[in-house]
Design a protein around this motif. Structure first.
Motif, PDB file in Angstrom:
ATOM      1  N   ALA A 114       6.938  -2.438  -1.181  1.00  0.00           N
ATOM      2  CA  ALA A 114       7.947  -1.999  -0.231  1.00  0.00           C
ATOM      3  C   ALA A 114       8.691  -0.755  -0.687  1.00  0.00           C
ATOM      4  O   ALA A 114       9.225  -0.010   0.134  1.00  0.00           O
ATOM      5  CB  ALA A 114       8.944  -3.131   0.028  1.00  0.00           C
ATOM      6  N   GLY A 115       8.749  -0.513  -1.996  1.00  0.00           N
ATOM      7  CA  GLY A 115       9.452   0.655  -2.494  1.00  0.00           C
ATOM      8  C   GLY A 115       8.722   1.955  -2.268  1.00  0.00           C
ATOM      9  O   GLY A 115       9.323   3.026  -2.385  1.00  0.00           O
ATOM     10  N   MET A 116       7.418   1.924  -1.916  1.00  0.00           N
ATOM     11  CA  MET A 116       6.692   3.181  -1.769  1.00  0.00           C
ATOM     12  C   MET A 116       6.918   3.879  -0.409  1.00  0.00           C
ATOM     13  O   MET A 116       7.073   5.110  -0.434  1.00  0.00           O
ATOM     14  CB  MET A 116       5.206   2.948  -2.069  1.00  0.00           C
ATOM     15  N   PRO A 117       6.893   3.233   0.748  1.00  0.00           N
ATOM     16  CA  PRO A 117       6.306   1.924   1.041  1.00  0.00           C
ATOM     17  C   PRO A 117       4.823   2.095   1.384  1.00  0.00           C
ATOM     18  O   PRO A 117       4.433   3.043   2.052  1.00  0.00           O
ATOM     19  CB  PRO A 117       7.094   1.486   2.286  1.00  0.00           C
ATOM     20  N   SER A 118       3.995   1.119   0.940  1.00  0.00           N
ATOM     21  CA  SER A 118       2.562   1.222   1.183  1.00  0.00           C
ATOM     22  C   SER A 118       1.900  -0.141   1.018  1.00  0.00           C
ATOM     23  O   SER A 118       2.313  -0.944   0.182  1.00  0.00           O
ATOM     24  CB  SER A 118       1.942   2.216   0.199  1.00  0.00           C
ATOM     25  N   MET A 119       0.877  -0.377   1.839  1.00  0.00           N
ATOM     26  CA  MET A 119       0.095  -1.608   1.773  1.00  0.00           C
ATOM     27  C   MET A 119      -1.201  -1.344   1.014  1.00  0.00           C
ATOM     28  O   MET A 119      -1.926  -0.387   1.320  1.00  0.00           O
ATOM     29  CB  MET A 119      -0.222  -2.114   3.186  1.00  0.00           C
ATOM     30  N   HIS A 120      -1.498  -2.214   0.049  1.00  0.00           N
ATOM     31  CA  HIS A 120      -2.736  -2.112  -0.708  1.00  0.00           C
ATOM     32  C   HIS A 120      -3.697  -3.213  -0.280  1.00  0.00           C
ATOM     33  O   HIS A 120      -3.306  -4.372  -0.134  1.00  0.00           O
ATOM     34  CB  HIS A 120      -2.458  -2.244  -2.209  1.00  0.00           C
ATOM     35  N   THR A 121      -4.951  -2.845  -0.074  1.00  0.00           N
ATOM     36  CA  THR A 121      -6.029  -3.821   0.127  1.00  0.00           C
ATOM     37  C   THR A 121      -7.185  -3.419  -0.776  1.00  0.00           C
ATOM     38  O   THR A 121      -7.374  -2.233  -1.065  1.00  0.00           O
ATOM     39  CB  THR A 121      -6.524  -3.855   1.589  1.00  0.00           C
ATOM     40  N   GLY A 122      -7.949  -4.407  -1.235  1.00  0.00           N
ATOM     41  CA  GLY A 122      -9.088  -4.045  -2.052  1.00  0.00           C
ATOM     42  C   GLY A 122      -9.590  -5.157  -2.943  1.00  0.00           C
ATOM     43  O   GLY A 122      -9.247  -6.331  -2.762  1.00  0.00           O
ATOM     44  N   LEU A 123     -10.399  -4.770  -3.921  1.00  0.00           N
ATOM     45  CA  LEU A 123     -11.111  -5.709  -4.782  1.00  0.00           C
ATOM     46  C   LEU A 123     -11.044  -5.262  -6.232  1.00  0.00           C
ATOM     47  O   LEU A 123     -11.272  -4.088  -6.547  1.00  0.00           O
ATOM     48  CB  LEU A 123     -12.581  -5.784  -4.345  1.00  0.00           C
ATOM     49  N   ALA A 124     -10.737  -6.212  -7.116  1.00  0.00           N
ATOM     50  CA  ALA A 124     -10.930  -6.027  -8.552  1.00  0.00           C
ATOM     51  C   ALA A 124     -12.220  -6.744  -8.929  1.00  0.00           C
ATOM     52  O   ALA A 124     -12.423  -7.899  -8.545  1.00  0.00           O
ATOM     53  CB  ALA A 124      -9.756  -6.601  -9.333  1.00  0.00           C
TER      54      ALA A 124
END
Length: 294
Positions: free
Chosen positions: A188-198
């Motif tokens: 929320a501080g960026m704000p940005s949503m991350h999606t993905g795979l490790a």
């Protein structure tokens, strides 16, 4: 989430070796409930949230597990509130990327919704021992529901505020790491949503990620999902594909759900909470639904 696990100590290698003796179950547990059947209209019993009943990637797929959060308290047949995965420092605290300690009272059901609360009331914890500035709500389906593949979706609204870090993610039932699927990880501080795979093996971890900037997750209810097939992950927002990755790095082992409302502790990714962050706040979830691919 992936960033959580970058702060492991060398001792995690022994934990991962120990975890290797545990086998993953590919067959999901099922908990049918007449009161938890998804709404035919796609609206919550206590007001509209996500507008359509079934997202396109779920159409025609059998529902294997869900929670509509219509009860007065958390359904312990489906969920626990204790962490059980590599990289955590204890049952209620993950690692130094976090500023928050998980407490049961921050898991609230009301008006047909789950509210995972983050608050700035310091707590003296015992698992692990220490004093923590912030508290969070945390739930996990470990040992209670897990499956390989399928379409996994929540309808949710995320909080706004510097340092808030709630997420919807999947990790292996067999207590290994990686892999990890981050379906909706909100900074929320960026704000940005991350999606993905490790993926890969520790410490040589591969990251396949997509970042989506903007405040939309905080201004309304949205669906966040992932369609997981052999060799392919496709992420969705409101039923529309946003990111697809393919390859041998896509996991096949059974995974389970984590929903939590943590706070970020480090200087990057928007930094930790400050005086501008409103507390208490909550990561609100109207439902979670998991389907099996045919």
């Amino acid at each position: 989430m992936g960033t959580r696990l970058r702060t492991w100590s060398i001792g995690v290698a022994g934990l991962l070796l120990a975890a290797g003796s545990l086998s993953a179950a590919a067959t999901p547990t099922q908990l049918p409930s007449a009161t938890d059947t998804p709404s035919a209209t796609g609206t919550a019993r206590y007001g509209a949230t996500c507008s359509t009943a079934t997202s396109p990637p779920a159409r025609g797929l059998p529902l294997t597990w869900s929670d509509e959060f219509g009860g007065r308290s958390l359904d312990t047949r489906r969920w626990s509130t204790v962490m059980d995965f590599p990289g955590r420092a204890g049952g209620h605290y993950h690692n130094s990327s976090y500023g928050s300690y998980a407490v049961d009272q921050n898991v609230v059901l009301s008006d047909g919704r789950l509210r995972l609360v983050a608050d700035n009331k310091p707590v003296v914890g015992t698992d692990p021992a220490g004093t923590y500035q912030y508290t969070e709500g945390f739930i996990s389906s470990h040992d209670k529901f897990f499956q390989s593949y399928g379409y996994w979706e929540i309808c949710a609204k995320f909080p706004a505020g510097k340092g808030l870090w709630p997420a919807f993610w999947l990790i292996p039932q067999d207590r290994s790491w990686p892999p990890e699927i981050d379906v909706a990880e909100w900074f929320a501080g960026m704000p940005s949503m991350h999606t993905g795979l490790a993926s890969g093996t520790w410490p040589d971890v591969r990251w396949d990620s997509k970042w989506t900037a903007g405040t939309a997750p905080t201004t309304g209810w949205h669906k966040y999902g992932v369609l997981w097939k052999p060799g392919q992950l496709t992420f969705y927002t409101d039923g529309k594909p946003t990111y697809t990755l393919t390859g041998a790095q896509v996991p096949s082992k059974a995974m389970y759900v984590v929903l939590n409302s943590g706070t970020w502790a480090n200087a990057d990714r928007g930094g930790p909470p400050d005086a501008t962050t409103r507390f208490p706040n909550s990561f609100d979830v109207d439902y979670i639904r998991v389907y099996r691919t045919r």
